[in-house]
Design an enzyme around this catalytic site. Structure first.
Site, short mmCIF file in Angstrom:
data_model
loop_
_atom_site.label_atom_id
_atom_site.label_comp_id
_atom_site.label_asym_id
_atom_site.label_seq_id
_atom_site.Cartn_x
_atom_site.Cartn_y
_atom_site.Cartn_z
CG HIS A 150 11.49 -15.41 55.54
ND1 HIS A 150 12.66 -15.83 54.95
CD2 HIS A 150 11.11 -14.30 54.87
CE1 HIS A 150 12.98 -15.02 53.96
NE2 HIS A 150 12.05 -14.06 53.89
CB CYS A 196 10.81 -10.94 53.78
SG CYS A 196 9.17 -11.27 53.08
#
Length: 205
Positions: A165, A181
């Protein structure tokens, strides 16, 4: 009306005073009721890392062949050690190399093969149950916008809670700064978002 004291300062005195403030970070750490927190608790600055010898050659182009059998649907390789994300298109006409943020610690790091299962432009974010336990003051949900930790775009992986992301906090890129992440600059995740599809192969090493 009394004269403005800055009118009487010479440019040299002003610059000297400014330099002294910049070179004295301890002044910004005074305690007291009037001192406000210097950062958003939902987006704290990355933890300082011990000084290490960094070799710029570690951040270099790679061939996809040692890592994938084919390029069906395109392929993403995330190199945790060099903090880099590589992308190859299915027809091999497009290759991209982006700097990335990586997980804070080994126990938060997941390696192996997965794929993109969902793509969201303007993602909302909800902390995981474990995050809520550690930080009960965090909101249950943050809508899309400048306060969202997922930035402008998110590629959801086959592993629950794992994504590639963007981030509005550019200090994190190139550092150990995530809870698992992989983060990219917003302009880079927008580029990658446009190139990938649901089913794109992903390998984290």
């Amino acid at each position: 009306m009394p004269p403005n004291p800055f009118d009487t300062l010479s440019r040299r005195h002003f610059l000297a005073g400014s330099a002294a403030l910049i070179s004295s970070p301890a002044l910004a750490q005074e305690t007291g009721d009037e001192t406000q927190q210097a950062f958003d608790p939902l987006r704290p600055p990355p933890e300082p890392e011990p000084p290490v010898q960094r070799n710029i050659s570690a951040f270099r182009a790679k061939s996809w062949r040692p890592y994938f059998d084919n390029l069906r649907n395109g392929a993403i390789l995330v190199d945790i050690d060099s903090r880099a994300l590589h992308y190859w298109s299915q027809d091999e006409n497009v290759y991209k190399l982006f700097p990335s943020s990586v997980p804070l610690s080994d126990d938060l790091t997941r390696r192996g093969r997965t794929k993109i299962v969902r793509k969201v432009e303007g993602p909302g974010w909800a902390p995981t149950p474990n995050m809520r336990k550690r930080n009960p003051e965090w909101p249950a949900f943050i809508p899309p916008g400048p306060d969202n930790p997922l930035g402008t775009h998110a590629l959801y992986l086959g592993w629950k809670y794992y994504r590639i992301h963007g981030t509005h906090d550019t200090r994190k890129i190139g550092r150990k700064s995530s809870n698992g992440c992989i983060g990219l600059y917003n302009e880079h995740i927008a580029d990658l978002f446009s190139l990938t599809k649901v089913g794109t192969q992903v390998l984290l090493i």
